[in-house]
Design an enzyme around this catalytic site. Structure first.
Site, PDB file in Angstrom:
ATOM      1  CB  CYS A 137      -0.924  -0.016   1.214  1.00 37.60           C
ATOM      2  SG  CYS A 137      -2.135   1.333   1.232  1.00 37.60           S
ATOM      3  CB  CYS A 138       3.824   2.216   2.020  1.00 42.78           C
ATOM      4  SG  CYS A 138       3.185   2.442   3.693  1.00 42.78           S
ATOM      5  CB  CYS A 223      -2.302   6.686   5.831  1.00 46.80           C
ATOM      6  SG  CYS A 223      -1.467   7.201   4.307  1.00 46.80           S
ATOM      7  CB  CYS A 226      -1.259   2.843   8.844  1.00 44.24           C
ATOM      8  SG  CYS A 226      -1.818   1.677   7.569  1.00 44.24           S
ATOM      9  CB  CYS A 249       5.810   5.163   4.383  1.00 39.79           C
ATOM     10  SG  CYS A 249       6.827   6.537   3.795  1.00 39.79           S
TER      11      CYS A 249
END
Length: 262
Positions: A137-138, A223, A226, A249
């Site tokens: 995702c990062c 985010c 998280c 990240c």
């Protein structure tokens, strides 16, 4: 809120991961020699006006202490490009804080960048990749977009500090990193030697607004899915990817293939 050091139970005793992979070059040696001892606004002014005029950008999360670095930059040259990673997963408070700081500091070239729609469609069509695979995702929401945005620049400015993570504890104010396309880029860390007290003093001195989530128990803000609150006595980064051994990240880690080193 009183915070413990960045060395938390999740990270204590574990070897520090690599942060930026600094490469060696004669130009890096020359810059470190010329600007040895400079930090904070002094280093920033030298980098923006002398070393990389028109070829340097700020990377800002508009997080907990971002106002310090952005204020310094605005005092030197408010037209310096500021790259803001809008991942699509940020707190609404962060977006409003960005707008407030842009207006207050007169940031004239603020660029919001985000993930490529094709990457999101392929890797995260339902928007829940953060839960199944936060590294990936990062990667699609931060690493790749930032690498694209930084291509025109020879150097970037970060707000990283040595106290934040074990991987940053030996960070040099002037670094040169390997990029994903095989080239190199300089990375400037003017706040490397600042601690939390230094940042508080600066914020108070210039009456800079705090990120609204800090007083609500979020000392480090990323985010929304998280990032969680940190209880009194917790570590500075305990609220980032809580319950995992992840504390980066990936945008400041060595460039590797998708997912590696993040």
């Amino acid at each position: 809120m009183t915070l413990a050091s960045a060395q938390t139970p999740a990270t204590a005793g574990r070897p520090a991961a690599m942060d930026t992979q600094t490469v060696s070059s004669s130009e890096l040696d020359r810059l470190r020699e010329i600007y040895d001892g400079l930090t904070g606004q002094g280093l920033l002014e030298a980098m923006i006006k002398k070393a990389f005029p028109g070829e340097i950008a700020v990377v800002s999360s508009f997080g907990a202490e971002s106002a310090v670095l952005l204020h310094m930059v605005s005092e030197i040259d408010p037209t310096t490009p500021v790259l803001f990673l809008n991942t699509g997963k940020l707190f609404g408070e962060t977006l409003r804080y960005r707008d407030r700081l842009q207006d207050k500091l007169g940031l004239a070239d603020l660029r919001a960048i985000g993930p490529h729609p094709d990457d999101v469609k392929e890797k995260d069509p339902n928007g829940v990749l953060w839960n199944a695979d936060p590294d990936s995702c990062c990667f699609i929401r931060k690493v790749l977009p930032l690498e694209r945005a930084l291509k025109p620049f020879r150097a970037s400015i970060t707000g990283r500090k040595r106290f934040q993570t074990g991987a940053r504890s030996q960070m040099h104010p002037i670094e040169q990193e390997r990029t994903r396309d095989g080239g190199t880029r300089f990375k400037i860390n003017p706040l490397a030697e600042y601690d939390l007290d230094d940042l508080e003093v600066y914020l108070d001195k210039y009456r800079l607004p705090r990120h609204p989530l800090v007083k609500d128990g979020y000392p480090s803000i990323g985010c929304m899915p998280c990032t969680s609150r940190v209880q009194a006595g917790g570590g500075y980064r305990d609220g980032r990817w809580a319950g995992t051994d992840k504390d980066e990240c990936g945008i400041h880690l060595p460039a590797n293939t998708d997912g590696d080193g993040i």
